[in-house]
Design a protein around this motif. Structure first.
Motif, mmCIF file in Angstrom:
data_model
loop_
_atom_site.group_PDB
_atom_site.id
_atom_site.type_symbol
_atom_site.label_atom_id
_atom_site.label_comp_id
_atom_site.label_asym_id
_atom_site.label_seq_id
_atom_site.Cartn_x
_atom_site.Cartn_y
_atom_site.Cartn_z
ATOM 1 N N SER A 78 0.838 -1.203 0.000
ATOM 2 C CA SER A 78 0.000 0.000 0.000
ATOM 3 C C SER A 78 0.871 1.250 0.000
ATOM 4 N N LYS A 79 1.910 1.242 0.838
ATOM 5 C CA LYS A 79 2.824 2.386 0.880
ATOM 6 C C LYS A 79 3.514 2.582 -0.460
ATOM 7 N N ASN A 80 3.932 1.485 -1.093
ATOM 8 C CA ASN A 80 4.592 1.583 -2.400
ATOM 9 C C ASN A 80 3.663 2.176 -3.451
ATOM 10 N N ILE A 81 2.408 1.749 -3.458
ATOM 11 C CA ILE A 81 1.440 2.262 -4.430
ATOM 12 C C ILE A 81 1.228 3.756 -4.233
ATOM 13 N N ILE A 82 1.043 4.161 -2.980
ATOM 14 C CA ILE A 82 0.816 5.591 -2.701
ATOM 15 C C ILE A 82 2.044 6.407 -3.081
ATOM 16 N N GLN A 83 3.240 5.893 -2.797
ATOM 17 C CA GLN A 83 4.461 6.616 -3.144
ATOM 18 C C GLN A 83 4.624 6.743 -4.656
ATOM 19 N N LYS A 84 4.447 5.637 -5.368
ATOM 20 C CA LYS A 84 4.724 5.624 -6.808
ATOM 21 C C LYS A 84 3.627 6.286 -7.636
ATOM 22 N N MET A 85 2.380 6.020 -7.307
ATOM 23 C CA MET A 85 1.296 6.466 -8.173
ATOM 24 C C MET A 85 0.650 7.779 -7.731
ATOM 25 N N TYR A 86 0.789 8.116 -6.458
ATOM 26 C CA TYR A 86 0.086 9.299 -5.938
ATOM 27 C C TYR A 86 1.039 10.289 -5.283
ATOM 28 N N LEU A 90 -1.663 10.624 0.450
ATOM 29 C CA LEU A 90 -2.889 9.890 0.737
ATOM 30 C C LEU A 90 -4.097 10.658 0.215
ATOM 31 N N LYS A 91 -4.032 11.984 0.279
ATOM 32 C CA LYS A 91 -5.122 12.823 -0.233
ATOM 33 C C LYS A 91 -5.315 12.579 -1.729
ATOM 34 N N ASN A 92 -4.234 12.510 -2.498
ATOM 35 C CA ASN A 92 -4.340 12.250 -3.935
ATOM 36 C C ASN A 92 -4.954 10.878 -4.199
ATOM 37 N N PHE A 93 -4.604 9.906 -3.386
ATOM 38 C CA PHE A 93 -5.154 8.559 -3.530
ATOM 39 C C PHE A 93 -6.662 8.562 -3.298
ATOM 40 N N VAL A 94 -7.090 9.161 -2.196
ATOM 41 C CA VAL A 94 -8.520 9.204 -1.873
ATOM 42 C C VAL A 94 -9.259 10.033 -2.920
ATOM 43 N N ALA A 95 -8.656 11.123 -3.381
ATOM 44 C CA ALA A 95 -9.288 11.955 -4.409
ATOM 45 C C ALA A 95 -9.480 11.159 -5.697
ATOM 46 N N LEU A 97 -9.974 7.958 -5.924
ATOM 47 C CA LEU A 97 -11.107 7.063 -5.687
ATOM 48 C C LEU A 97 -12.426 7.827 -5.766
ATOM 49 N N TYR A 98 -12.451 8.982 -5.123
ATOM 50 C CA TYR A 98 -13.687 9.770 -5.066
ATOM 51 C C TYR A 98 -14.059 10.290 -6.457
ATOM 52 N N ASP A 99 -13.089 10.858 -7.164
ATOM 53 C CA ASP A 99 -13.356 11.431 -8.484
ATOM 54 C C ASP A 99 -13.761 10.362 -9.484
ATOM 55 N N GLY A 100 -13.313 9.152 -9.258
ATOM 56 C CA GLY A 100 -13.687 8.047 -10.145
ATOM 57 C C GLY A 100 -14.945 7.342 -9.679
ATOM 58 N N ASN A 101 -15.685 7.976 -8.773
ATOM 59 C CA ASN A 101 -16.904 7.396 -8.204
ATOM 60 C C ASN A 101 -16.630 6.070 -7.510
ATOM 61 N N GLY A 102 -15.426 5.923 -6.966
ATOM 62 C CA GLY A 102 -15.054 4.703 -6.271
ATOM 63 C C GLY A 102 -15.441 4.697 -4.808
ATOM 64 N N LEU A 103 -15.867 5.841 -4.286
ATOM 65 C CA LEU A 103 -16.247 5.932 -2.876
ATOM 66 C C LEU A 103 -17.739 6.199 -2.754
ATOM 67 N N SER A 104 -18.409 5.316 -2.062
ATOM 68 C CA SER A 104 -19.827 5.518 -1.780
ATOM 69 C C SER A 104 -19.956 6.348 -0.506
ATOM 70 N N GLU A 105 -21.163 6.745 -0.208
ATOM 71 C CA GLU A 105 -21.413 7.462 1.046
ATOM 72 C C GLU A 105 -20.993 6.601 2.239
ATOM 73 N N GLU A 106 -21.279 5.310 2.168
ATOM 74 C CA GLU A 106 -20.902 4.391 3.248
ATOM 75 C C GLU A 106 -19.381 4.321 3.388
ATOM 76 N N ASP A 107 -18.670 4.294 2.246
ATOM 77 C CA ASP A 107 -17.206 4.271 2.283
ATOM 78 C C ASP A 107 -16.660 5.521 2.961
ATOM 79 N N MET A 108 -17.224 6.662 2.606
ATOM 80 C CA MET A 108 -16.756 7.921 3.186
ATOM 81 C C MET A 108 -17.036 7.975 4.683
ATOM 82 N N GLU A 109 -18.175 7.466 5.100
ATOM 83 C CA GLU A 109 -18.501 7.430 6.530
ATOM 84 C C GLU A 109 -17.544 6.495 7.270
#
Length: 122
Positions: A78-86, A90-95, A97-109
């Protein structure tokens, strides 16, 4: 710790989820696709050589036990993915997911509650 190719990771996921040592036949039962027994044995030999599993021969059957904990491997990956791709954000990673409609309301909660729990522990 080396990064595992997808085929070896699939086998490790089966081993991690199994209670106690597991043999090749049990692993084959849980694979997502048909893989020839010699191929599975080859993957298991590689995992042993990389230090991910130990093997114990009992009778004619090899039993495989994980030497690397699932949580430890997943945390490192997980750390490697965040370092290399984002860009280590962590904010870029979550963004992403969110921008790609990957996070539901339940996920965000669930994420909000997780962050609150982590904040309280500090």
């Amino acid at each position: 710790m080396k990064r595992l190719p997808e085929s070896e990771l699939e086998i490790m996921m089966i081993i991690w989820r199994h209670e106690g040592p597991v043999n090749r036949m049990e692993i084959e039962e849980h694979l997502q696709k048909d893989v020839a027994a010699p191929t599975v044995l080859s993957f298991l030999n590689r995992l042993e050589a990389k230090g991910f599993v130990s093997v114990e021969k009992i009778g004619k059957v090899n039993w495989y036990t994980p030497l690397v904990k699932e949580e430890e491997y997943l945390q490192k990956e997980s750390k490697n993915i965040i370092q290399k791709m984002y860009r280590n954000s962590l904010k870029n990673f979550v963004a992403a997911l969110y921008d790609g409609n990957g996070l539901s309301e339940e996920d965000m909660e669930e994420l909000r509650k997780f962050l609150e729990e982590k904040r309280k522990k500090k």
